[in-house]
Scaffold this motif. Structure first.
Motif, short mmCIF file in Angstrom:
data_model
loop_
_atom_site.label_atom_id
_atom_site.label_comp_id
_atom_site.label_asym_id
_atom_site.label_seq_id
_atom_site.Cartn_x
_atom_site.Cartn_y
_atom_site.Cartn_z
N ASN A 133 0.84 -1.21 0.00
CA ASN A 133 0.00 0.00 0.00
C ASN A 133 0.87 1.25 0.00
O ASN A 133 1.04 1.91 1.03
N THR A 134 1.41 1.56 -1.17
CA THR A 134 2.31 2.69 -1.35
C THR A 134 1.99 3.35 -2.68
O THR A 134 1.74 2.65 -3.67
N LEU A 152 -7.80 11.33 -2.02
CA LEU A 152 -7.58 9.90 -2.20
C LEU A 152 -8.81 9.10 -1.79
O LEU A 152 -9.56 9.51 -0.92
N THR A 157 -4.25 7.68 5.74
CA THR A 157 -3.09 7.99 4.91
C THR A 157 -2.07 8.86 5.64
O THR A 157 -2.41 9.70 6.46
N SER A 158 -0.82 8.62 5.29
CA SER A 158 0.29 9.46 5.72
C SER A 158 1.02 9.92 4.47
O SER A 158 1.25 9.13 3.54
N PHE A 159 1.40 11.18 4.42
CA PHE A 159 2.06 11.77 3.26
C PHE A 159 3.49 12.17 3.63
O PHE A 159 3.71 12.82 4.65
N GLU A 185 0.23 14.30 8.44
CA GLU A 185 -0.89 13.46 8.82
C GLU A 185 -1.99 14.33 9.42
O GLU A 185 -1.71 15.26 10.17
N ILE A 203 2.95 8.33 -0.44
CA ILE A 203 1.73 8.10 0.35
C ILE A 203 1.75 6.66 0.85
O ILE A 203 2.05 5.73 0.10
N THR A 204 1.44 6.48 2.13
CA THR A 204 1.34 5.15 2.70
C THR A 204 0.20 5.15 3.70
O THR A 204 -0.50 6.15 3.87
N GLN A 205 -0.01 4.01 4.34
CA GLN A 205 -1.04 3.87 5.36
C GLN A 205 -0.42 3.26 6.60
O GLN A 205 0.33 2.28 6.51
#
Length: 222
Positions: A133-134, A152, A157-159, A185, A203-205
């Motif tokens: 998940n990237t 999104l 999500t984290s940026f 975040e 972007i990730t989670q």
């Protein structure tokens, strides 16, 4: 990146900003359980790997190496390309031991002006496919123009906002210059270019599934 006892953050393992002189040879070397995006902004490099690929990578041709269970590659920077500058991005896959794969993508334009461009991600609308998940996007933001984080379809999500080149004003008291980044975040700031700037967005989670034992993307302090 702020996670305790870890050089990465969630699925993002490591980001190397490289400058390499023409004619440099990087001999064949191994990787395991890394998803490796070669993102060049200048220079040219001849790539060879254990999957039988041989091609020239440049600022208009990107490459994603999915090392999986075992993978070898080597590069030589070409004289005609001048000094090579770019990012070698190590992403953590969901699980270990996947089959090795290599993908290439020819960009229609060197830069995406004032608009987020999809580079690699776990979605069918991204040209290069990451096996976790990237998501990675880029943009060239013109001087005095502004942009925002993309909307999104997924949550948590984290940026990671990375300035490859230039200077970006994030808030009234936060400014990012070449090689600097900000983890964002739960907020959606405005980004203003103090000068024409090249940006890469990761972007990730935080709740994503990933394997953190990769040779280069792994948690070195486990």
């Amino acid at each position: 990146m702020p996670e305790r006892n870890d050089t990465g953050f969630s699925t993002i393992g490591r980001i190397d900003h490289a400058r390499i002189t023409p004619g440099t040879l990087i001999p064949m070397h191994p990787h395991q359980n890394d998803e490796i995006l070669t993102y060049l902004r200048s220079g040219k490099v001849m790539h060879k790997d254990s999957e039988g690929h041989s091609d020239i990578i440049s600022n208009q041709k990107l490459m994603l190496m999915k090392a999986g269970s075992e993978f070898y590659h080597g590069e030589k920077t070409l004289e005609e390309g001048g000094v090579l500058e770019g990012l070698q991005i190590f992403i953590r896959p969901e699980i270990e031991g996947l089959l090795p794969q290599v993908q290439f993508h020819q960009l229609s334009e060197t830069y995406s002006i004032n608009q987020w461009r999809k580079i690699a991600g776990k979605s069918s609308d991204y040209p290069l496919q990451i096996r976790s998940n990237t998501w990675i996007l880029d943009m060239q933001l013109q001087k005095n123009d502004e942009t925002f984080l993309p909307e999104l379809p997924f949550k948590n999500t984290s940026f990671l906002f990375y300035v490859f080149k230039g200077e970006i004003q994030v808030t009234s008291n936060v400014q990012l210059s070449t090689g600097e980044s900000a983890l964002i975040e739960n907020e959606y700031p405005t980004f203003i270019a103090n000068e024409t700037s090249e940006i890469v967005l990761f972007i990730t989670q935080k709740n994503a599934t990933y394997f953190d034992g990769g040779m280069y993307s792994g948690n070195l302090h486990k």
